[in-house]
Design an enzyme around this catalytic site. Sequence first.
Site, PDB file in Angstrom:
ATOM      1  N   ASP A  46       0.840  -1.192   0.000  1.00 49.01           N
ATOM      2  CA  ASP A  46       0.000   0.000   0.000  1.00 49.01           C
ATOM      3  C   ASP A  46       0.880   1.249   0.000  1.00 49.01           C
ATOM      4  O   ASP A  46       1.601   1.510   0.973  1.00 49.01           O
ATOM      5  CB  ASP A  46      -0.920   0.022   1.226  1.00 49.01           C
ATOM      6  CG  ASP A  46      -1.861   1.198   1.138  1.00 49.01           C
ATOM      7  OD1 ASP A  46      -2.773   1.140   0.290  1.00 49.01           O
ATOM      8  OD2 ASP A  46      -1.680   2.194   1.858  1.00 49.01           O
ATOM      9  N   TYR A  51       3.192   9.832   0.661  1.00 50.60           N
ATOM     10  CA  TYR A  51       4.104   9.233   1.649  1.00 50.60           C
ATOM     11  C   TYR A  51       5.565   9.591   1.341  1.00 50.60           C
ATOM     12  O   TYR A  51       6.452   9.339   2.156  1.00 50.60           O
ATOM     13  CB  TYR A  51       3.930   7.701   1.717  1.00 50.60           C
ATOM     14  CG  TYR A  51       2.531   7.267   2.104  1.00 50.60           C
ATOM     15  CD1 TYR A  51       1.632   8.146   2.695  1.00 50.60           C
ATOM     16  CD2 TYR A  51       2.090   5.963   1.874  1.00 50.60           C
ATOM     17  CE1 TYR A  51       0.344   7.757   3.022  1.00 50.60           C
ATOM     18  CE2 TYR A  51       0.800   5.562   2.220  1.00 50.60           C
ATOM     19  CZ  TYR A  51      -0.068   6.468   2.782  1.00 50.60           C
ATOM     20  OH  TYR A  51      -1.340   6.073   3.111  1.00 50.60           O
ATOM     21  N   LYS A  79      -2.031   6.059  -4.581  1.00 49.41           N
ATOM     22  CA  LYS A  79      -3.162   6.980  -4.398  1.00 49.41           C
ATOM     23  C   LYS A  79      -2.866   8.355  -4.992  1.00 49.41           C
ATOM     24  O   LYS A  79      -1.752   8.872  -4.833  1.00 49.41           O
ATOM     25  CB  LYS A  79      -3.477   7.131  -2.895  1.00 49.41           C
ATOM     26  CG  LYS A  79      -3.541   5.807  -2.166  1.00 49.41           C
ATOM     27  CD  LYS A  79      -3.963   5.922  -0.723  1.00 49.41           C
ATOM     28  CE  LYS A  79      -3.738   4.611   0.012  1.00 49.41           C
ATOM     29  NZ  LYS A  79      -2.381   4.486   0.606  1.00 49.41           N
ATOM     30  N   HIS A 112      -7.118   9.541  -2.852  1.00 50.72           N
ATOM     31  CA  HIS A 112      -6.677   9.381  -1.465  1.00 50.72           C
ATOM     32  C   HIS A 112      -7.681   9.963  -0.462  1.00 50.72           C
ATOM     33  O   HIS A 112      -7.956   9.363   0.579  1.00 50.72           O
ATOM     34  CB  HIS A 112      -5.308  10.052  -1.295  1.00 50.72           C
ATOM     35  CG  HIS A 112      -4.506   9.534  -0.155  1.00 50.72           C
ATOM     36  ND1 HIS A 112      -3.139   9.463  -0.191  1.00 50.72           N
ATOM     37  CD2 HIS A 112      -4.863   9.066   1.060  1.00 50.72           C
ATOM     38  CE1 HIS A 112      -2.695   8.973   0.963  1.00 50.72           C
ATOM     39  NE2 HIS A 112      -3.733   8.731   1.733  1.00 50.72           N
TER      40      HIS A 112
HETATM   41  N1  LIG Z   1      -5.852   5.999   2.905  1.00 49.24           N
HETATM   42  C1  LIG Z   1      -5.434   6.724   3.917  1.00 49.24           C
HETATM   43  O1  LIG Z   1      -5.790   7.902   4.088  1.00 49.24           O
HETATM   44  C2  LIG Z   1      -4.520   6.101   4.929  1.00 49.24           C
HETATM   45  C3  LIG Z   1      -4.361   6.695   6.198  1.00 49.24           C
HETATM   46  C4  LIG Z   1      -3.548   6.063   7.140  1.00 49.24           C
HETATM   47  C5  LIG Z   1      -2.904   4.887   6.789  1.00 49.24           C
HETATM   48  N2  LIG Z   1      -3.048   4.345   5.530  1.00 49.24           N
HETATM   49  C6  LIG Z   1      -2.332   3.102   5.132  1.00 49.24           C
HETATM   50  O2  LIG Z   1      -2.551   2.112   6.116  1.00 49.24           O
HETATM   51  C7  LIG Z   1      -1.300   1.669   6.639  1.00 49.24           C
HETATM   52  C8  LIG Z   1      -1.444   1.237   8.088  1.00 49.24           C
HETATM   53  O3  LIG Z   1      -1.963   2.265   8.885  1.00 49.24           O
HETATM   54  P1  LIG Z   1      -1.086   3.084   9.953  1.00 49.24           P
HETATM   55  O4  LIG Z   1       0.329   3.104   9.500  1.00 49.24           O
HETATM   56  O5  LIG Z   1      -1.800   4.345  10.195  1.00 49.24           O
HETATM   57  O6  LIG Z   1      -1.247   2.288  11.302  1.00 49.24           O
HETATM   58  P2  LIG Z   1      -1.121   0.782  11.807  1.00 49.24           P
HETATM   59  O7  LIG Z   1      -0.643  -0.135  10.745  1.00 49.24           O
HETATM   60  O8  LIG Z   1      -2.394   0.478  12.473  1.00 49.24           O
HETATM   61  O9  LIG Z   1      -0.026   0.945  12.933  1.00 49.24           O
HETATM   62  C9  LIG Z   1       1.299   1.219  12.625  1.00 49.24           C
HETATM   63  C10 LIG Z   1       2.049   1.394  13.926  1.00 49.24           C
HETATM   64  O10 LIG Z   1       2.029   0.177  14.675  1.00 49.24           O
HETATM   65  C11 LIG Z   1       3.365  -0.247  14.927  1.00 49.24           C
HETATM   66  N3  LIG Z   1       3.379  -1.721  14.810  1.00 49.24           N
HETATM   67  C12 LIG Z   1       3.438  -2.458  13.687  1.00 49.24           C
HETATM   68  N4  LIG Z   1       3.444  -3.776  13.965  1.00 49.24           N
HETATM   69  C13 LIG Z   1       3.382  -3.875  15.324  1.00 49.24           C
HETATM   70  C14 LIG Z   1       3.399  -4.963  16.215  1.00 49.24           C
HETATM   71  N5  LIG Z   1       3.462  -6.213  15.760  1.00 49.24           N
HETATM   72  N6  LIG Z   1       3.330  -4.704  17.550  1.00 49.24           N
HETATM   73  C15 LIG Z   1       3.258  -3.416  18.005  1.00 49.24           C
HETATM   74  N7  LIG Z   1       3.262  -2.341  17.192  1.00 49.24           N
HETATM   75  C16 LIG Z   1       3.329  -2.563  15.867  1.00 49.24           C
HETATM   76  C17 LIG Z   1       4.219   0.428  13.891  1.00 49.24           C
HETATM   77  O11 LIG Z   1       5.528   0.675  14.358  1.00 49.24           O
HETATM   78  P3  LIG Z   1       6.832   0.030  13.636  1.00 49.24           P
HETATM   79  O12 LIG Z   1       6.843   0.458  12.208  1.00 49.24           O
HETATM   80  O13 LIG Z   1       7.945   0.597  14.436  1.00 49.24           O
HETATM   81  O14 LIG Z   1       6.695  -1.457  13.794  1.00 49.24           O
HETATM   82  C18 LIG Z   1       3.486   1.753  13.698  1.00 49.24           C
HETATM   83  O15 LIG Z   1       3.876   2.658  14.682  1.00 49.24           O
HETATM   84  C19 LIG Z   1      -0.402   2.894   6.410  1.00 49.24           C
HETATM   85  O16 LIG Z   1       0.963   2.592   6.539  1.00 49.24           O
HETATM   86  C20 LIG Z   1      -0.821   3.310   5.028  1.00 49.24           C
HETATM   87  O17 LIG Z   1      -0.243   2.474   4.052  1.00 49.24           O
HETATM   88  C21 LIG Z   1      -3.871   4.929   4.620  1.00 49.24           C
END
Ligand SMILES: NC(=O)c1ccc[n+]([C@@H]2O[C@H](COP(=O)([O-])OP(=O)(O)OC[C@H]3O[C@@H](n4cnc5c(N)ncnc54)[C@H](OP(=O)(O)O)[C@@H]3O)[C@@H](O)[C@H]2O)c1
Length: 323
Positions: A46, A51, A79, A112
């Site tokens: 993704d 980003y 996106k 997006h």
């Molecule tokens: N369409 C949109 O507007 C939008 C908005 C937000 C996100 N997204 C997409 O969705 C993806 C995921 O969402 P997100 O990045 O917001 O949040 P998330 O995946 O829910 O959480 C990421 C956080 O959790 C930590 N983490 C990962 N694996 C873990 C584990 N096994 N145990 C404990 N902590 C852990 C990561 O740190 P580390 O990296 O240090 O492990 C990071 O700080 C994004 O990266 C992006 O690609 C899209």
Amino acid sequence: MSFGKTLSLNSGVSIPQIGLGTWLSKPHEVENAVEIAVKNGYRHLDLAMVYRNQDEVGRVLKKVIPSVVQRSDLFITSKLWNSSHQPINVEKELDETLRQLGIEYLDLYLIHWPVAFRPGKGLFPPGKEGEVELDLFTSLVDTWKAMTLLPKTGKVRAVGVSNFTAEHIKAIVAATGVTPAVNQVEAHPLLPQDDLVAYCKEAGVHITAYSPLGNNLVGKPKLTDYPEVQAIASQLGASTAQVLVAWGVYRGYSVIPKSVQEERIISNFKQVELSKEDYETISALGHNNYTRFNIPYNYNPRWDINIFGEPEEKGASNPVRIQ
Ligand SMILES: NC(=O)c1ccc[n+]([C@@H]2O[C@H](COP(=O)([O-])OP(=O)(O)OC[C@H]3O[C@@H](n4cnc5c(N)ncnc54)[C@H](OP(=O)(O)O)[C@@H]3O)[C@@H](O)[C@H]2O)c1
């Protein structure tokens, strides 16, 4: 090696259920993360222009294609950013994304946000103090019409949206007759999005859940730290993140956890199964604790627009320009 389950989109394309998120993954970190992910079975990545790490992802794609995977084995989403919503800019920005990634096509291209920014002044055009400058003339229908032309170019296999409400989707479908393949939205136990998920199911729009671990931007306890999640994780001999990913999988959509840490990237992809009882225990976490983390009216710089109709957006001056 297991490559995980795939689900079908309305365009006939299959999407791997678990993907790797890359938001806030820094250059170098992201190269490493994508390489580890692909070598350990992830096939869904993704990405997004905003980003600001697609060049680095492109470098690692060169490294792993074709030595580890064929391009056709991967499902790559990117996106369209808000500053390219104007119809003449839509294909141009797609071309730039393909150039950064060094690939010929995307599997999925999403709008997006349902928000247009003034074009030509960078990703976050400065507006009034502390705000970005919106483009209040370009509508969602204008942008969606331009998106629907892209599959014919061969540069994308499917088009969809992100952060759209049911009302936004209904309007773009009514105007064009084209249903988005995907709506990528924030979804986790504190924001289950039940109504939107039900509407999208009925309308044939696949949901991808972002921030499945609850994201880390706010000073609230992380979902991975909740004792209820920890208790189920230890019963299952799993990590808390695996339990949260499994909660999304249980609900039937795709889930894109982000990590840049090797051990987490590998374990987040290993699926565990929740019983109905465990699923309900996790779902109950949101009952008195509804939380939407991603509200652009609260961002810095602020987007002065009411997207979701949340109480936090009450002070916003502008509605989404739908038509
Ligand atoms: N369409 C949109 O507007 C939008 C908005 C937000 C996100 N997204 C997409 O969705 C993806 C995921 O969402 P997100 O990045 O917001 O949040 P998330 O995946 O829910 O959480 C990421 C956080 O959790 C930590 N983490 C990962 N694996 C873990 C584990 N096994 N145990 C404990 N902590 C852990 C990561 O740190 P580390 O990296 O240090 O492990 C990071 O700080 C994004 O990266 C992006 O690609 C899209």
